[in-house]
Motif scaffolding. Structure first.
Motif, mmCIF file in Angstrom:
data_model
loop_
_atom_site.group_PDB
_atom_site.id
_atom_site.type_symbol
_atom_site.label_atom_id
_atom_site.label_comp_id
_atom_site.label_asym_id
_atom_site.label_seq_id
_atom_site.Cartn_x
_atom_site.Cartn_y
_atom_site.Cartn_z
ATOM 1 N N ALA A 31 7.613 -16.474 -26.648
ATOM 2 C CA ALA A 31 7.483 -15.283 -25.793
ATOM 3 C C ALA A 31 7.423 -15.681 -24.324
ATOM 4 N N GLU A 32 7.780 -14.746 -23.474
ATOM 5 C CA GLU A 32 7.629 -14.908 -22.027
ATOM 6 C C GLU A 32 6.149 -14.769 -21.692
ATOM 7 N N ALA A 33 5.639 -15.669 -20.845
ATOM 8 C CA ALA A 33 4.232 -15.608 -20.450
ATOM 9 C C ALA A 33 4.125 -15.332 -18.956
ATOM 10 N N ILE A 34 3.400 -14.304 -18.624
ATOM 11 C CA ILE A 34 3.126 -13.949 -17.240
ATOM 12 C C ILE A 34 1.646 -14.198 -17.013
ATOM 13 N N VAL A 35 1.316 -15.068 -16.075
ATOM 14 C CA VAL A 35 -0.079 -15.375 -15.774
ATOM 15 C C VAL A 35 -0.452 -14.624 -14.497
ATOM 16 N N LEU A 36 -1.400 -13.727 -14.605
ATOM 17 C CA LEU A 36 -1.785 -12.850 -13.497
ATOM 18 C C LEU A 36 -3.163 -13.205 -12.962
ATOM 19 N N THR A 37 -3.232 -13.387 -11.657
ATOM 20 C CA THR A 37 -4.500 -13.538 -10.952
ATOM 21 C C THR A 37 -4.623 -12.375 -9.975
ATOM 22 N N VAL A 38 -5.762 -11.706 -9.997
ATOM 23 C CA VAL A 38 -5.993 -10.570 -9.105
ATOM 24 C C VAL A 38 -7.019 -10.980 -8.057
ATOM 25 N N THR A 39 -6.663 -10.767 -6.794
ATOM 26 C CA THR A 39 -7.594 -11.030 -5.701
ATOM 27 C C THR A 39 -7.995 -9.712 -5.055
ATOM 28 N N GLU A 40 -9.187 -9.724 -4.465
ATOM 29 C CA GLU A 40 -9.677 -8.534 -3.776
ATOM 30 C C GLU A 40 -9.068 -8.454 -2.389
ATOM 31 N N PRO A 41 -8.815 -7.256 -1.898
ATOM 32 C CA PRO A 41 -8.342 -7.135 -0.518
ATOM 33 C C PRO A 41 -9.474 -7.422 0.466
ATOM 34 N N LEU A 42 -9.102 -7.786 1.674
ATOM 35 C CA LEU A 42 -10.081 -7.994 2.736
ATOM 36 C C LEU A 42 -10.674 -6.639 3.101
ATOM 37 N N SER A 43 -11.978 -6.541 3.090
ATOM 38 C CA SER A 43 -12.611 -5.261 3.376
ATOM 39 C C SER A 43 -12.491 -4.941 4.872
ATOM 40 N N PRO A 44 -12.431 -3.657 5.206
ATOM 41 C CA PRO A 44 -12.370 -3.269 6.618
ATOM 42 C C PRO A 44 -13.566 -3.787 7.423
ATOM 43 N N ALA A 50 -14.627 -10.122 11.728
ATOM 44 C CA ALA A 50 -13.831 -11.287 12.111
ATOM 45 C C ALA A 50 -13.194 -11.085 13.480
ATOM 46 N N ILE A 51 -12.683 -9.900 13.719
ATOM 47 C CA ILE A 51 -12.073 -9.598 15.021
ATOM 48 C C ILE A 51 -13.131 -9.649 16.107
ATOM 49 N N ALA A 52 -14.306 -9.065 15.838
ATOM 50 C CA ALA A 52 -15.403 -9.091 16.807
ATOM 51 C C ALA A 52 -15.849 -10.522 17.089
ATOM 52 N N GLY A 53 -15.702 -11.403 16.097
ATOM 53 C CA GLY A 53 -16.074 -12.806 16.259
ATOM 54 C C GLY A 53 -15.000 -13.644 16.931
ATOM 55 N N GLY A 54 -13.895 -13.012 17.310
ATOM 56 C CA GLY A 54 -12.859 -13.721 18.053
ATOM 57 C C GLY A 54 -11.655 -14.166 17.242
ATOM 58 N N MET A 55 -11.608 -13.843 15.956
ATOM 59 C CA MET A 55 -10.462 -14.234 15.154
ATOM 60 C C MET A 55 -9.281 -13.328 15.495
ATOM 61 N N ARG A 56 -8.139 -13.932 15.733
ATOM 62 C CA ARG A 56 -6.972 -13.161 16.178
ATOM 63 C C ARG A 56 -6.343 -12.335 15.064
ATOM 64 N N ASP A 57 -6.098 -12.937 13.936
ATOM 65 C CA ASP A 57 -5.458 -12.212 12.837
ATOM 66 C C ASP A 57 -6.163 -12.542 11.518
ATOM 67 N N PRO A 58 -7.289 -11.878 11.264
ATOM 68 C CA PRO A 58 -8.078 -12.207 10.078
ATOM 69 C C PRO A 58 -7.341 -11.965 8.765
ATOM 70 N N LEU A 59 -6.442 -11.010 8.741
ATOM 71 C CA LEU A 59 -5.722 -10.712 7.509
ATOM 72 C C LEU A 59 -4.828 -11.883 7.095
ATOM 73 N N VAL A 60 -4.172 -12.502 8.061
ATOM 74 C CA VAL A 60 -3.328 -13.664 7.762
ATOM 75 C C VAL A 60 -4.187 -14.822 7.266
ATOM 76 N N MET A 61 -5.309 -15.063 7.923
ATOM 77 C CA MET A 61 -6.214 -16.141 7.513
ATOM 78 C C MET A 61 -6.753 -15.884 6.099
ATOM 79 N N TYR A 62 -7.171 -14.653 5.843
ATOM 80 C CA TYR A 62 -7.686 -14.300 4.526
ATOM 81 C C TYR A 62 -6.616 -14.501 3.452
#
Length: 148
Positions: A31-44, A50-62
């Protein structure tokens, strides 16, 4: 019998054991096997902090950190698949609800079996922590192999 098996992993030892069961089954059934990993989104809130702490693009880093996290999870599963001679498709989804992502991917990919682990929590632990496995079982018509 089963031709498209979705194997859900989360990095836990139990999930890795579940993946081993799923991969062994995929091998036996060719059979075909699909291995799925689910990650949580970065919370607002985390993004604002992160932005207040000076990080330029926290979404990319996350996203980069989550990619590395998923590589660590997928590594042992990929190694076991190679040992068995089973080809796998590694998939990463981002969702607040792992159960939602599992069901969505299983349907989109035409899976006819879902393999996932369950910690077997009961009582207050299950109520407080929830159970993604129980949620999947309650909401799908696709057979689910639960590894404990």
């Amino acid at each position: 019998m089963y031709k498209h098996i979705l194997i859900a992993v989360d990095g836990s030892d139990l999930a890795e054991r579940g993946a081993r069961h799923g991969l062994a089954l995929a091998k036996q059934l060719a059979a075909e096997a699909i291995v799925l990993t689910v990650t949580e989104p970065l919370s607002p809130v985390a993004m604002e902090a992160a932005i207040a702490g000076g990080m330029r693009d926290p979404l990319v880093m996350y996203d980069m950190q989550m990619d590395e996290h998923v590589r660590k999870i997928d590594g042992p599963v990929s190694a076991h698949a190679r040992e068995l001679g089973v080809a796998i498709d590694l998939v990463r989804e981002t969702d607040d609800s792992p159960a939602d992502a599992i069901l969505r991917v299983a349907e989109m990919r035409g899976c006819d079996l879902i393999v996932m682990a369950s910690h077997g929590r009961r009582g207050l632990d299950r109520l407080l922590l929830g159970s993604q496995t129980a949620d999947v079982l309650a909401r799908t018509t696709i057979p689910v192999l639960v590894v404990r």
